[in-house]
Design a protein around this motif. Structure first.
Motif, PDB file in Angstrom:
ATOM      1  N   THR A  57       0.848  -1.192   0.000  1.00  0.00           N
ATOM      2  CA  THR A  57       0.000   0.000   0.000  1.00  0.00           C
ATOM      3  C   THR A  57       0.884   1.243   0.000  1.00  0.00           C
ATOM      4  OG1 THR A  57      -0.075   0.028   2.410  1.00  0.00           O
ATOM      5  CG2 THR A  57      -1.842  -1.167   1.285  1.00  0.00           C
ATOM      6  N   MET A  58       0.258   2.392  -0.152  1.00  0.00           N
ATOM      7  CA  MET A  58       1.010   3.649  -0.100  1.00  0.00           C
ATOM      8  C   MET A  58       0.225   4.654   0.716  1.00  0.00           C
ATOM      9  SD  MET A  58       0.406   5.220  -3.943  1.00  0.00           S
ATOM     10  CE  MET A  58       0.713   3.714  -4.837  1.00  0.00           C
ATOM     11  N   SER A  59       0.926   5.634   1.219  1.00  0.00           N
ATOM     12  CA  SER A  59       0.271   6.677   1.995  1.00  0.00           C
ATOM     13  C   SER A  59      -0.522   7.584   1.063  1.00  0.00           C
ATOM     14  CB  SER A  59       1.314   7.508   2.747  1.00  0.00           C
ATOM     15  OG  SER A  59       2.061   8.286   1.825  1.00  0.00           O
ATOM     16  N   GLU A  74      -0.175  10.735   0.832  1.00  0.00           N
ATOM     17  CA  GLU A  74       0.796  11.654   0.224  1.00  0.00           C
ATOM     18  C   GLU A  74       1.475  10.999  -0.979  1.00  0.00           C
ATOM     19  OE1 GLU A  74       2.791  14.943  -0.751  1.00  0.00           O
ATOM     20  OE2 GLU A  74       1.205  14.818   0.738  1.00  0.00           O
ATOM     21  N   GLU A  75       1.877   9.746  -0.833  1.00  0.00           N
ATOM     22  CA  GLU A  75       2.500   9.028  -1.958  1.00  0.00           C
ATOM     23  C   GLU A  75       1.537   8.913  -3.131  1.00  0.00           C
ATOM     24  OE1 GLU A  75       5.529   5.940   0.275  1.00  0.00           O
ATOM     25  OE2 GLU A  75       3.371   5.534   0.351  1.00  0.00           O
ATOM     26  N   ALA A  76       0.279   8.650  -2.839  1.00  0.00           N
ATOM     27  CA  ALA A  76      -0.721   8.543  -3.905  1.00  0.00           C
ATOM     28  C   ALA A  76      -0.916   9.880  -4.608  1.00  0.00           C
ATOM     29  CB  ALA A  76      -2.045   8.047  -3.330  1.00  0.00           C
ATOM     30  N   ARG A  77      -0.957  10.972  -3.830  1.00  0.00           N
ATOM     31  CA  ARG A  77      -1.101  12.295  -4.450  1.00  0.00           C
ATOM     32  C   ARG A  77       0.071  12.596  -5.371  1.00  0.00           C
ATOM     33  NH1 ARG A  77      -3.784  13.491   0.446  1.00  0.00           N
ATOM     34  NH2 ARG A  77      -1.883  13.966   1.580  1.00  0.00           N
ATOM     35  N   GLU A  78       1.280  12.273  -4.931  1.00  0.00           N
ATOM     36  CA  GLU A  78       2.460  12.503  -5.768  1.00  0.00           C
ATOM     37  C   GLU A  78       2.434  11.630  -7.013  1.00  0.00           C
ATOM     38  OE1 GLU A  78       5.976  12.008  -3.408  1.00  0.00           O
ATOM     39  OE2 GLU A  78       5.379  13.561  -1.975  1.00  0.00           O
ATOM     40  N   LYS A  79       2.104  10.359  -6.840  1.00  0.00           N
ATOM     41  CA  LYS A  79       2.101   9.424  -7.971  1.00  0.00           C
ATOM     42  C   LYS A  79       1.053   9.780  -9.007  1.00  0.00           C
ATOM     43  CE  LYS A  79       1.783   4.575  -9.189  1.00  0.00           C
ATOM     44  NZ  LYS A  79       1.819   3.199  -8.713  1.00  0.00           N
TER      45      LYS A  79
END
Length: 66
Positions: free
Chosen positions: A50-52, A54-59
């Motif tokens: 999974t990702m945080s 924040e990581e999803a927003r960046e990706k």
């Protein structure tokens, strides 16, 4: 909705709504696909796939305001 609560013998619309909400929260109905998706999500969490947020927003290039 009026035909439903009256047809099922409830005394009022609000009584029908209370009963329906209580029933839905006490006995949630999931179909097989939803249960499989929940199990896969649990596996992903357990396996660290999974990702945080924040990581999803960046990706995916979102700013979190959507």
């Amino acid at each position: 909705m009026d035909g439903t609560w009256q047809g099922r013998g409830f005394n009022s619309r609000s009584e029908f709504i209370r009963y329906t909400l209580r029933d839905a929260t006490e006995f949630p109905a999931f179909d097989r696909d939803e249960l499989v998706a929940l199990l896969r999500a649990e596996e992903d969490i357990h396996e660290g796939r999974t990702m945080s947020a924040e990581e999803a927003r960046e990706k995916f290039g979102t700013d979190g305001d959507e």
